[in-house]
Scaffold this active site. Structure first.
Site, short mmCIF file in Angstrom:
data_model
loop_
_atom_site.label_atom_id
_atom_site.label_comp_id
_atom_site.label_asym_id
_atom_site.label_seq_id
_atom_site.Cartn_x
_atom_site.Cartn_y
_atom_site.Cartn_z
CB THR A 101 47.84 39.96 42.51
OG1 THR A 101 47.44 38.64 42.09
CG2 THR A 101 47.92 40.85 41.29
N PRO A 102 48.34 39.17 45.44
CG PRO A 102 47.55 40.38 47.28
CD PRO A 102 47.82 40.50 45.80
CE1 TYR A 113 40.78 33.95 35.78
CE2 TYR A 113 42.45 33.52 34.12
CZ TYR A 113 41.86 34.37 35.02
OH TYR A 113 42.34 35.65 35.17
NE ARG A 165 46.62 32.36 40.00
CZ ARG A 165 46.09 33.54 40.33
NH1 ARG A 165 45.05 33.60 41.15
NH2 ARG A 165 46.57 34.66 39.84
CG ASP A 211 29.29 39.13 47.64
OD1 ASP A 211 29.70 38.83 46.49
OD2 ASP A 211 29.03 38.27 48.51
NE ARG A 270 45.46 29.82 35.54
CZ ARG A 270 46.19 29.01 36.32
NH1 ARG A 270 45.90 27.72 36.39
NH2 ARG A 270 47.19 29.50 37.03
P1 NAD Z 1 43.27 39.09 43.77
O1 NAD Z 1 42.69 37.81 43.22
O2 NAD Z 1 44.56 39.02 44.51
O3 NAD Z 1 42.19 39.82 44.68
C1 NAD Z 1 40.85 39.67 44.40
C2 NAD Z 1 40.01 40.61 45.25
O4 NAD Z 1 38.66 40.28 44.91
C3 NAD Z 1 40.15 40.43 46.74
O5 NAD Z 1 40.33 41.68 47.36
C4 NAD Z 1 38.82 39.79 47.14
O6 NAD Z 1 38.39 40.16 48.45
C5 NAD Z 1 37.89 40.33 46.06
N1 NAD Z 1 36.69 39.53 45.89
C6 NAD Z 1 36.57 38.18 45.92
N2 NAD Z 1 35.28 37.81 45.77
C7 NAD Z 1 34.58 38.96 45.62
C8 NAD Z 1 33.20 39.25 45.45
N3 NAD Z 1 32.28 38.27 45.42
N4 NAD Z 1 32.80 40.55 45.33
C9 NAD Z 1 33.71 41.53 45.37
N5 NAD Z 1 35.04 41.34 45.56
C10 NAD Z 1 35.45 40.06 45.67
O7 NAD Z 1 43.37 40.15 42.58
P2 NAD Z 1 44.13 40.06 41.19
O8 NAD Z 1 45.04 38.87 41.10
O9 NAD Z 1 44.62 41.42 40.95
O10 NAD Z 1 42.96 39.74 40.14
C11 NAD Z 1 42.01 40.73 39.80
C12 NAD Z 1 41.43 40.41 38.46
O11 NAD Z 1 42.46 40.33 37.48
C13 NAD Z 1 40.67 39.08 38.39
O12 NAD Z 1 39.53 39.22 37.57
C14 NAD Z 1 41.69 38.15 37.72
O13 NAD Z 1 41.07 37.08 37.04
C15 NAD Z 1 42.35 39.12 36.78
N6 NAD Z 1 43.67 38.70 36.31
C16 NAD Z 1 44.67 38.46 37.20
C17 NAD Z 1 45.91 38.04 36.74
C18 NAD Z 1 47.05 37.75 37.70
O14 NAD Z 1 48.05 37.17 37.26
N7 NAD Z 1 46.96 38.13 38.96
C19 NAD Z 1 46.13 37.87 35.37
C20 NAD Z 1 45.08 38.13 34.49
C21 NAD Z 1 43.86 38.54 34.97
#
Ligand code: NAD
Length: 238
Positions: free
Chosen positions: A171-172, A136, A177, A47, A133
């Site tokens: 992604t999930p 964010y 969202r 975590d 955003r």
């Molecule tokens: P996601 O949001 O679908 O999954 C996030 C994962 O983070 C989950 O497995 C969750 O259990 C874990 N998590 C949550 N809180 C946590 C904690 N305190 N400690 C450890 N793990 C924790 O994943 P995603 O959409 O691939 O996003 C991953 C990263 O990419 C994030 O930093 C996000 O901001 C960034 N990002 C995503 C997108 C997008 O469109 N999906 C775009 C740009 C950047």
């Protein structure tokens, strides 16, 4: 790899392993990462909100070559929607966590004279203004700032630090969202179409496409690249 339970973190843990790395795939929800455990991928609960968990992970892991800080949370809303608590939570998860992991793992990299840090930012940051955003983008701009600072401090000591700035990736959490936005958009399909419409290529990115960039940036082929915010966005910033 933090947040390797799903989405980009999971795809990157798998891609690092496929490229020959020994990977420690971590997530706050260990059940989510267990499924990718293999001869080359060790899974563990981490975590990133807890300093003591990060210090323990650093002790358990020993010296590592690559740190990928992927954990992050997307707050949706404008400055007028944002609360102090939401601001604090987002900065804890998206920024302080990376400060702590870098502080914990850098000494091992410096001792050995090499290391790569990859931090997950976003085009929604100092790179581009994206509607709804506010919090964010502030956190992800801070990620870019931290990354550049670390890159500058250790550029002569074998450690490179870069961040990734994706556009909209399927992604999930994106599906969550989309579900949240469905009521305002009229339907889930309309909400999904609005996210796709942000992408000039007319499609979402895949986690595997972002993972491929992470593998490249971590590899020796990218040895001359440090301190960069590398955009991978299907033309969102065109
Ligand atoms: P996601 O949001 O679908 O999954 C996030 C994962 O983070 C989950 O497995 C969750 O259990 C874990 N998590 C949550 N809180 C946590 C904690 N305190 N400690 C450890 N793990 C924790 O994943 P995603 O959409 O691939 O996003 C991953 C990263 O990419 C994030 O930093 C996000 O901001 C960034 N990002 C995503 C997108 C997008 O469109 N999906 C775009 C740009 C950047």
């Amino acid at each position: 790899v933090t947040a390797a339970g799903q989405g980009i973190g999971r795809a990157t843990a798998l891609a690092f392993a496929a490229a020959g790395a020994t990977v420690i795939a971590t997530d706050v929800d260990e059940d989510k990462v267990r499924g990718i455990a293999s001869d080359t991928i060790r899974t563990a609960k981490l975590d990133v909100l807890h300093a003591s968990d990060i210090d323990r992970a650093a002790r358990d892991a020993g010296a590592i070559d690559i740190l990928f800080n992927c954990a992050g949370f997307v707050h949706q809303g404008t400055v007028l929607d944002a609360t102090d608590d939401e601001w604090s939570f987002a900065f804890e998860l998206n920024c302080r966590s990376m400060f702590r992991t870098m502080r914990a793992f850098l000494p091992g990299m410096l001792e050995r004279g090499h290391g790569v840090i990859l931090n997950m930012a976003s085009v929604a940051s100092s790179v581009k203004g994206v509607p709804s955003r506010f919090i964010y983008s502030a956190t992800k701009a801070a990620v870019i700032g931290m990354t550049r600072s670390v890159a500058a401090d250790y550029v002569t000591r074998g450690v490179r630090a870069n961040c990734l700035c994706p556009g909209t990736v399927h992604t999930p959490s994106l599906d969550e969202r989309i579900a949240v936005n469905a009521a305002a958009a009229g339907s889930v399909e309309a909400a999904r179409a609005a996210f796709i419409a942000r992408q000039p290529m007319g499609r979402l990115g895949s986690p595997e496409e972002i993972a491929a960039l992470a593998v490249y940036l971590a590899s020796d082929a990218a040895q001359f690249i440090t301190g960069q915010a590398v955009v991978i966005d299907g033309g969102l910033t065109l």
